[in-house]
Scaffold this active site. Sequence first.
Site, PDB file in Angstrom:
ATOM      1  N   ASP A  80     -12.578  57.264  19.959  1.00  0.00           N
ATOM      2  CA  ASP A  80     -11.444  56.567  20.565  1.00  0.00           C
ATOM      3  C   ASP A  80     -10.210  57.437  20.339  1.00  0.00           C
ATOM      4  O   ASP A  80     -10.204  58.318  19.481  1.00  0.00           O
ATOM      5  CB  ASP A  80     -11.256  55.211  19.866  1.00  0.00           C
ATOM      6  CG  ASP A  80     -10.319  54.284  20.615  1.00  0.00           C
ATOM      7  OD1 ASP A  80     -10.803  53.518  21.471  1.00  0.00           O
ATOM      8  OD2 ASP A  80      -9.102  54.316  20.370  1.00  0.00           O
ATOM      9  N   SER A  81      -9.166  57.145  21.108  1.00  0.00           N
ATOM     10  CA  SER A  81      -7.921  57.873  20.883  1.00  0.00           C
ATOM     11  C   SER A  81      -7.329  57.517  19.514  1.00  0.00           C
ATOM     12  O   SER A  81      -6.467  58.232  19.019  1.00  0.00           O
ATOM     13  CB  SER A  81      -6.910  57.518  21.974  1.00  0.00           C
ATOM     14  OG  SER A  81      -6.647  56.127  21.931  1.00  0.00           O
TER      15      SER A  81
ATOM     16  N   CYS B  80      -8.248  47.776  26.796  1.00  0.00           N
ATOM     17  CA  CYS B  80      -7.883  48.849  25.865  1.00  0.00           C
ATOM     18  C   CYS B  80      -8.380  48.381  24.508  1.00  0.00           C
ATOM     19  O   CYS B  80      -8.112  47.240  24.104  1.00  0.00           O
ATOM     20  CB  CYS B  80      -6.372  49.059  25.847  1.00  0.00           C
ATOM     21  SG  CYS B  80      -5.800  50.098  24.490  1.00  0.00           S
ATOM     22  N   THR B  81      -9.111  49.251  23.821  1.00  0.00           N
ATOM     23  CA  THR B  81      -9.758  48.830  22.570  1.00  0.00           C
ATOM     24  C   THR B  81      -8.764  48.435  21.479  1.00  0.00           C
ATOM     25  O   THR B  81      -9.141  47.764  20.528  1.00  0.00           O
ATOM     26  CB  THR B  81     -10.628  49.971  22.011  1.00  0.00           C
ATOM     27  OG1 THR B  81      -9.851  51.172  22.051  1.00  0.00           O
ATOM     28  CG2 THR B  81     -11.890  50.122  22.808  1.00  0.00           C
TER      29      THR B  81
ATOM     30  N   CYS C  84     -12.996  54.037  23.911  1.00  0.00           N
ATOM     31  CA  CYS C  84     -11.690  54.056  24.584  1.00  0.00           C
ATOM     32  C   CYS C  84     -11.846  53.875  26.105  1.00  0.00           C
ATOM     33  O   CYS C  84     -12.538  54.660  26.766  1.00  0.00           O
ATOM     34  CB  CYS C  84     -11.059  55.404  24.287  1.00  0.00           C
ATOM     35  SG  CYS C  84      -9.426  55.618  24.943  1.00  0.00           S
ATOM     36  N   ASN C  85     -11.200  52.862  26.642  1.00  0.00           N
ATOM     37  CA  ASN C  85     -11.240  52.631  28.094  1.00  0.00           C
ATOM     38  C   ASN C  85     -10.623  53.798  28.849  1.00  0.00           C
ATOM     39  O   ASN C  85     -11.126  54.226  29.891  1.00  0.00           O
ATOM     40  CB  ASN C  85     -10.456  51.362  28.446  1.00  0.00           C
ATOM     41  CG  ASN C  85     -11.107  50.095  27.954  1.00  0.00           C
ATOM     42  OD1 ASN C  85     -11.708  49.363  28.709  1.00  0.00           O
ATOM     43  ND2 ASN C  85     -10.996  49.822  26.661  1.00  0.00           N
TER      44      ASN C  85
HETATM   45  N1  DGL Z   1      -7.785  52.665  22.984  1.00  0.00           N
HETATM   46  C1  DGL Z   1      -7.551  53.254  24.228  1.00  0.00           C
HETATM   47  C2  DGL Z   1      -8.191  52.470  25.358  1.00  0.00           C
HETATM   48  O1  DGL Z   1      -9.123  51.732  25.138  1.00  0.00           O
HETATM   49  C3  DGL Z   1      -6.182  53.635  24.647  1.00  0.00           C
HETATM   50  C4  DGL Z   1      -5.084  53.828  23.719  1.00  0.00           C
HETATM   51  C5  DGL Z   1      -4.260  55.027  24.076  1.00  0.00           C
HETATM   52  O2  DGL Z   1      -3.396  54.939  24.962  1.00  0.00           O
HETATM   53  O3  DGL Z   1      -4.506  56.046  23.464  1.00  0.00           O
HETATM   54  O4  DGL Z   1      -7.793  52.601  26.474  1.00  0.00           O
END
Ligand code: DGL
Length: 265
Positions: free
Chosen positions: A12-13, A186-187, A75-76
Amino acid sequence: MSILEGSIGVMDSGIGGLTVAKEIQRILPHEDILYFGDSANCPYGNRSAQEIAELSRKMLRFLGDRGVKVVAIACNTISTLVDILTPDFDFKIIGIVAPSAAYVVRSGIKRVGLIATEFTVSTGNYDKLIHQLDPEVQVTGKGSPLLAGLVDRGDFNQDDINTEIRTQIDNILSRDPQIRHVILGCTHYPIIGKNFEECYPELSFINPALEQANVVRDYLTERDSLAQEGEGSFTICTSGDPEVYVQVAKRIGMKEPTSTAHIAL
Ligand code: DGL
């Protein structure tokens, strides 16, 4: 830090993917999980596709070098690029958007809201994957430029977070007042799921983490690659502060990490 070959990689980010790691841990308790969160570069959602792909390849290489048997891109934002990333790697990569879209359609929901990063919404990936399964579902999406960054710092200031939630969900409802279901696309958002529920008790919020975990389980079952015994280990690697991850894992009710490491990407 000892990492076992044949782990399930989760990336994930930042801290958001812990929501997916939690579900994998719950339904596959014998599996070793190797998590990578790129908090040094989070948020990804305000970056270009090229930057997101480059950073993601680094994480995938890190996980691949450690012999993972499958990677769940929690991460989406990164998952919208899964078709571009997959050909570069020789292990299975499972994104989160497709399982999430399948869940919406399977549930018979005909009007759905989507709150996600600006990048995720701008790609139209959710709309595309939902419409491939049911062209009649009406998807109303809104990107938040702030929420993931606020959550990733591990500073859960209720006022900032609730203000941003209200701004974006009000926007969705003003465009389709009949919506009763909203995807947390978004996770990072399920970590503050209670805030969403308290701001909008009349809405039901969809957390796709379990759907993705189920796809990982199905993939490993088909290959006969499920770990059958042992207490699965849980290793957290991050380009950010591992302590934030330990605290968030605790906050969402995960078992304590076996080990943590700071890794510069
Ligand atoms: N957690 C990430 C997602 O699911 C995004 C967060 C980010 O912007 O880095 O999209």
